[in-house]
Design an enzyme around this catalytic site. Structure first.
Site, short mmCIF file in Angstrom:
data_model
loop_
_atom_site.label_atom_id
_atom_site.label_comp_id
_atom_site.label_asym_id
_atom_site.label_seq_id
_atom_site.Cartn_x
_atom_site.Cartn_y
_atom_site.Cartn_z
N GLY A 191 -7.56 9.23 -0.04
CA GLY A 191 -8.02 10.36 1.02
C GLY A 191 -7.99 11.24 0.65
O GLY A 191 -8.35 12.37 1.41
N HIS B 72 0.87 -1.18 -0.09
CA HIS B 72 0.05 0.12 0.17
C HIS B 72 0.79 1.22 -0.02
O HIS B 72 1.84 1.23 0.58
CB HIS B 72 -0.87 -0.06 1.24
CG HIS B 72 -2.10 0.96 1.15
ND1 HIS B 72 -1.91 2.34 1.31
CD2 HIS B 72 -3.16 0.95 0.71
CE1 HIS B 72 -2.80 3.02 1.01
NE2 HIS B 72 -3.85 2.21 0.63
O1 LIG Z 1 -5.97 3.72 0.05
C1 LIG Z 1 -7.05 3.29 -0.28
C2 LIG Z 1 -8.04 4.20 -0.73
O2 LIG Z 1 -8.65 5.04 0.33
P1 LIG Z 1 -9.67 6.16 0.06
O3 LIG Z 1 -11.08 5.31 -0.48
O4 LIG Z 1 -10.30 6.72 1.42
O5 LIG Z 1 -9.20 7.21 -0.86
N1 LIG Z 1 -7.47 1.86 -0.53
O6 LIG Z 1 -6.28 0.96 -0.16
#
Ligand SMILES: O=C(COP(=O)(O)O)NO
Length: 249
Positions: A172, A96
């Site tokens: 985010g 990630h």
């Molecule tokens: O990191 C994310 C996406 O986060 P959001 O949906 O909060 O942008 N998925 O692993």
């Protein structure tokens, strides 16, 4: 080849025992497409995995948000793939962007984690994605190709890998990639896989999108030919996650 739609819910570092129970109750009561149409994987923080797994509906699965790069042992604070297998946790999210940025996980390190997790029998959601600076510099394809190449050099069998394209600038932020932007990168990734791995792998691997997905934007994104689902952060903690699952239809 039909690729089963995949929706992951990445809860990140969130939740309390009470909140977890509330979200799982909402999911268990949700009217969603059958597991023939959509694969749903919920990823709570490690400490809630047994609690969620024990009560989550049987047509949904659970994932850890990380796993250590080699066999367990004197690695304080880490969780090994063996432990996840022992707990019958089938999936793990690896690479990630938050871990790549905050914990300096390199392409090589992520690739080693993917290879080891697969070797222990875990199924992997492997995350890739470029930063805003890289996109603005026209480096998107180079970046995501390099991230994918690192993984491709370490594994042979892609059947238990889902590739998650998550542009860092969309995570985010509320700035979701447009359907055209998402489709462009997903198609480029599929083409890269066809050229550098095999046409079978390119056709069968699910490439999912993550980054500010919500009930309002998921249907158009899901309509793109190379968007095979989502890895949802913030919205996976809310009732609208059910609408995102339904976008598989
Ligand atoms: O990191 C994310 C996406 O986060 P959001 O949906 O909060 O942008 N998925 O692993």
């Amino acid at each position: 080849m039909a690729r089963k739609f995949f929706v992951g819910g990445n809860w990140k570092c969130n939740g309390t025992v009470a909140e977890v129970s509330k979200i799982v109750k909402l999911l268990n009561e949700a009217d969603v497409p059958s597991e023939d149409a959509v694969e749903v994987v919920i990823s709570p923080p490690f400490v809630f995995l047994p609690q969620v797994k024990a009560v989550l509906r049987s047509d949904f699965a659970v994932a850890a948000q990380n796993a250590w790069v080699r066999k367990g042992g004197a690695y304080t604070g880490e969780i090994s793939a063996e432990v996840l297998i022992n707990l019958e946790i089938p999936w793990v999210i690896l690479g990630h962007s938050e871990r790549r940025a905050l914990l300096k996980e390199s392409n090589e390190f992520v690739a080693d984690k993917v290879a080891y997790a697969l070797s222990q029998g875990l199924k992997v959601i492997a995350c890739i994605g470029e930063t805003l600076e890289q996109r603005e510099a026209g480096e998107t394809l180079n970046v995501v190709s390099e991230q994918t190449k690192a993984i491709a050099e370490k594994i042979k069998d892609w059947s238990n890998v889902v590739l998650a394209y998550e542009p860092v600038w969309a995570i985010g932020t509320g700035k979701v990639a447009t359907p055209v932007q998402a489709q462009e990168v997903h198609a480029d990734l599929r083409s890269w896989l066809a050229t550098n791995v095999s046409s079978d792998v390119a056709e069968s691997v699910r490439i999912i999108y993550g980054g500010s997905v919500n009930a309002g934007n998921c249907v158009e994104l899901a309509g793109q030919p190379d968007v095979d689902g989502f890895l949802v952060g913030g919205a996976s903690l809310k009732a609208e996650f059910v609408d995102i699952i339904r976008s598989a239809l």
